[in-house]
Design a protein around this motif. Structure first.
Motif, short mmCIF file in Angstrom:
data_model
loop_
_atom_site.label_atom_id
_atom_site.label_comp_id
_atom_site.label_asym_id
_atom_site.label_seq_id
_atom_site.Cartn_x
_atom_site.Cartn_y
_atom_site.Cartn_z
N GLN A 1 -10.05 15.33 3.81
CA GLN A 1 -8.88 15.98 4.39
C GLN A 1 -9.02 16.24 5.88
O GLN A 1 -8.83 17.34 6.36
CB GLN A 1 -8.61 17.31 3.68
CG GLN A 1 -8.08 17.10 2.28
CD GLN A 1 -8.19 18.35 1.45
OE1 GLN A 1 -9.27 18.73 1.04
NE2 GLN A 1 -7.06 19.00 1.20
N HIS B 1 1.41 15.23 7.89
CA HIS B 1 0.48 15.41 6.80
C HIS B 1 0.45 14.16 5.91
O HIS B 1 1.48 13.52 5.72
CB HIS B 1 0.95 16.63 6.00
CG HIS B 1 0.12 16.92 4.79
ND1 HIS B 1 -1.14 17.43 4.89
CD2 HIS B 1 0.39 16.75 3.47
CE1 HIS B 1 -1.63 17.58 3.65
NE2 HIS B 1 -0.72 17.18 2.79
N GLY C 1 -0.71 13.15 2.03
CA GLY C 1 -1.09 13.82 0.79
C GLY C 1 -1.77 12.90 -0.19
O GLY C 1 -2.08 11.75 0.12
N TYR C 2 -1.99 13.43 -1.40
CA TYR C 2 -2.64 12.64 -2.43
C TYR C 2 -1.68 11.65 -3.06
O TYR C 2 -2.10 10.74 -3.76
CB TYR C 2 -3.25 13.57 -3.50
CG TYR C 2 -4.20 12.83 -4.41
CD1 TYR C 2 -5.43 12.39 -3.95
CD2 TYR C 2 -3.86 12.57 -5.74
CE1 TYR C 2 -6.29 11.70 -4.77
CE2 TYR C 2 -4.73 11.88 -6.58
CZ TYR C 2 -5.94 11.45 -6.09
OH TYR C 2 -6.80 10.76 -6.90
#
Lengths: 329, 389
Positions: free
Chosen positions: A46, A58, A60-61
């Motif tokens: 991260q 951002h 993300g997963y």
């Protein structure tokens, strides 16, 4: 320069801290996408370094589009573990219970390297994934941990294979080990600056990675300063820029005062000395590793964003970093 | 605001923190060298796995025990500079030997789980750095200890490391989960809640039972040592927060590094840690100069005259670097401008790599000015307290 091709399906981009490996990983992904490939660009730990390069806040997963042909993913061990449990055991409930509890931290700490196995395991899953008979991704670019931690990261599957004697985790680790040690599937791309210490660390890393049985691809020499002065002038400018400049000014009919000459000489001298060191460092890299090189210029910018990445991608493509999609492997 | 020279002269511990790749190790070495040049017996301790400090001092290898670094003197007296490179595993081993009986220690060392935990557990590196710091402090041989820290992405790791490791070792939750392994043979399983049972089932399935047994033994072996761990963590924390400690945040004027630097500064403040200031490495300060108001136009003229082989590119470079210098200044201001009580010390980008003593002295001069003359009375060599190799 066919030797400088990134030919594997997974490119692990690493380098000493501060050499710009995140930017290079992004540029490599963009270059590959422009060559017609479907690219997955992955970050671990991260570190949030990739998102700003694509003007995003951002990553993300969930895999999400970052640029045409480039999908971004941030692999988090907790999520990877939950997904792993679900995929292999159909366990959903426990996954949810575990998430957020200390158990996940435990599980990822308990089995040595389990954390890294989960991270690389996720990459393996993406590398093997097929959609309608074709691979979902032609290239996976990993913005990997810095070279100091890279061996441990690459060693993880072997460590787990040695420590865990049976069961699915062992199988998983074996599968991951097979991938990272297959040069057609996995290559490490090392990024360096044209300076002594990063070059020394790169040479050291190349050797360590090879010893682990992992293929080392081209080295990207990043932040190369332009050769502003002719080779014949370099020494004179490096040693005594002021005299040379005063001489030139006189002959060009420009009248430059002391202050101007002083400041010009300082900048020109420093640049010339830097250029000399740069040549030496690149020669050292050449003699110590013999690895094919890709070169990227120093960008006169204190912030990196979409434009800078696009420019670097162009330069990688021009140097033949990637083959066109569909070319024979 | 404290001057950097004061930190060098009167602090007992200086901790260099910051993101990777900004010259943290070099800064630590330069500060330590200056202190030694000023006559203080100084040790610089690095934990970087890439052995950069060893390189930057022109030494092939430093290891886990302090070694005197041979430095040509800048004064009449030879500087007493020592160096060491933290080896996590042996520091961890030493600590356990110190905390428990030899038999128990051997039992712990033989555990395969320990072997991995001692080198891979998140936070171990930072925790061992703190442990080593305490050890060096306790030894009392050094007037100044300069500690280089790992380039952890997050400062949290660094300050939380003791807590993280003790939490892990204490692992109440884990012990609950590992109940059947810890008390093998007894049927306490009923008392364990559902989540734990399910977890255990899965964990066994995934890792195999041998590993879990190893882990259970590991925790058993640590029984009774948790309080010691906590006490040690507490006193290190106190040492770090002490008045004679100073934190130096090292950064470079690029946005990403500056973001990290700001985070470090704020976090140290929130933890009431004594922040010395920020060392801003690799800055380009190119001042405006009379006669160079429009360098590009001058470059054109030089080219047109046909005699600007060196002058024309020099003018272009000046214009480039001037622009960079302005942009860097803006970036630093945007990131740290509101923290008015935090001094920022700049080091210009060195055209040459810094990897030997003279270059380190140049860095120190950029930071601190020329080495002050030896104060009268300090010229006599100090009495040797210990004779080391």
């Amino acid at each position: 320069m066919p030797g400088s091709l990134v030919t594997s399906r997974l490119a692990i981009v690493s380098g000493k801290g501060g050499v710009g490996k995140t930017t290079v990983a992004a540029a490599l992904a963009v270059a590959a996408a422009r060559a017609g490939k479907q690219v997955l660009l992955v970050e671990v730990e991260q570190r949030e370094g990739l998102a700003p390069l694509f003007g995003e806040k951002h990553i993300g997963y969930e895999e999400a589009r970052l640029a045409p042909g480039v999908t971004g993913l941030s692999v988090v061990p907790d999520e990877a573990l939950v997904e792993y449990l679900y995929l292999f055991y159909g366990i959903r409930y426990v996954g949810r219970v575990l998430k957020g509890s200390k158990a996940v931290e435990f599980a990822t700490n308990i089995a040595p390297g389990l954390r890294d196995i989960l991270l690389i395991g996720k990459l393996k899953e993406a590398e093997r994934r097929k959609v309608g008979g074709d691979y979902a991704y032609d290239l996976i670019v990993l913005d990997a941990p810095p070279t100091g931690r890279l061996p441990r990261f690459l060693e993880a599957p072997r460590a787990v294979v040695e420590l865990v004697h049976s069961g699915p985790i062992r199988q998983q680790a074996q599968g991951v080990l097979d991938m990272v040690t297959d040069r057609k599937r996995c290559q490490v791309v090392l990024v360096t600056l044209p300076e002594d210490m990063p070059v020394a660390e790169t040479a050291e890393a190349a050797e360590t990675v090879s010893k682990l049985g992992v293929a080392v691809g081209p080295v990207v020499v990043n932040g190369v300063y332009p050769d502003s002065f002719a080779p014949d002038d370099l020494d004179a400018v490096a040693n005594d820029a002021r005299t040379t400049l005063a001489h030139d000014a006189l002959r060009s009919g420009l009248s430059l005062g002391d202050e101007a000459l002083e400041n010009l000489a300082r900048v020109a001298g420093a640049h010339a000395r830097r250029t000399v060191h740069q040549h030496e460092a690149i020669a050292q890299l050449e003699s110590e590793t013999g690895l094919p090189r890709l070169t990227l210029p120093f960008l006169f910018s204190s912030r990196m964003g979409k434009e800078e990445v696009a420019r670097l991608a162009d330069l990688l493509a021009e140097q033949g970093a990637l083959e066109e999609n569909g070319a024979a492997r | 605001m404290t001057a950097l020279s004061e930190l060098i002269a009167d602090r007992h511990i200086l901790v260099c923190v910051g993101p990777g790749g900004v010259g943290k190790t070099t800064t630590a070495a330069a500060l330590a060298l200056r202190a030694a040049d000023e006559g203080r017996r100084t040790i610089v301790c690095t934990i970087d796995p890439a052995r950069r400090l060893a390189q930057s001092l022109g030494l092939d290898a430093l290891d886990n025990s302090p070694r005197r670094i041979k430095v040509p003197s800048a004064h009449r007296r030879a500087p007493e500079l020592w160096g060491m490179m933290l080896d996590m595993k042996s520091t961890f081993d030493d600590m356990i030997l110190d905390m428990t009986s030899p038999e128990r220690a051997q039992q712990i060392f033989a555990n395969p789980f320990y072997q991995h935990v001692s080198s891979t557990l998140a936070g171990t590196q930072e925790y061992m750095a703190m442990e080593k710091l305490w050890e060096l402090h306790e030894e009392g041989r050094w007037e100044l200890i300069v500690l280089d820290t790992p380039p952890t992405r997050s400062a949290l790791d660094f300050l939380d490391a003791p807590k993280k490791v003790t939490d892990f070792l204490e692992g109440r939750f884990l012990r609950l989960l590992l109940w059947p392994y810890l008390y093998a043979g007894k049927t306490y399983l009923k008392a364990v809640n559902f989540g734990a049972k399910a977890f255990l089932k899965v964990a066994t399935k995934i890792t195999g039972s041998e590993l879990l047994a190893d882990v259970a033994n590991f925790f058993m072996a640590f029984e009774g040592m948790y309080d010691t761990f906590k006490d040690r963590a507490k006193r290190v924390h106190e040492l770090l927060a002490a008045r004679r400690t100073g934190f130096v945040v090292v950064s470079a004027p690029q946005e990403a590094s500056l973001r990290e630097a700001r985070y470090f500064v704020q976090r140290l403040g929130a933890e009431h840690m004594p922040l010395g200031g920020v060392v801003m490495n690799r800055t380009h300060v190119v001042p405006a100069a009379a006669g160079l108001e429009d360098p590009r136009a001058l470059a054109e003229r030089a080219r047109a005259a046909g005699n600007g082989r060196v002058l024309a590119p020099a003018l272009d470079l000046y214009s480039w670097w001037r622009e960079i210098s302005l942009r860097e200044g803006d970036a630093v201001k945007a990131a740290l401008g509101d923290l008015t009580d935090v001094p920022i010390w700049q080091v210009p980008d060195m055209a040459d790599d810094v990897h030997d003593v003279p270059a380190l002295r140049r860095v120190a001069e950029e930071l601190l000015g020329p080495l002050p003359p030896m104060p009268p009375g300090a010229a006599a060599p100090p009495k040797k307290e210990s004779s080391e190799s």
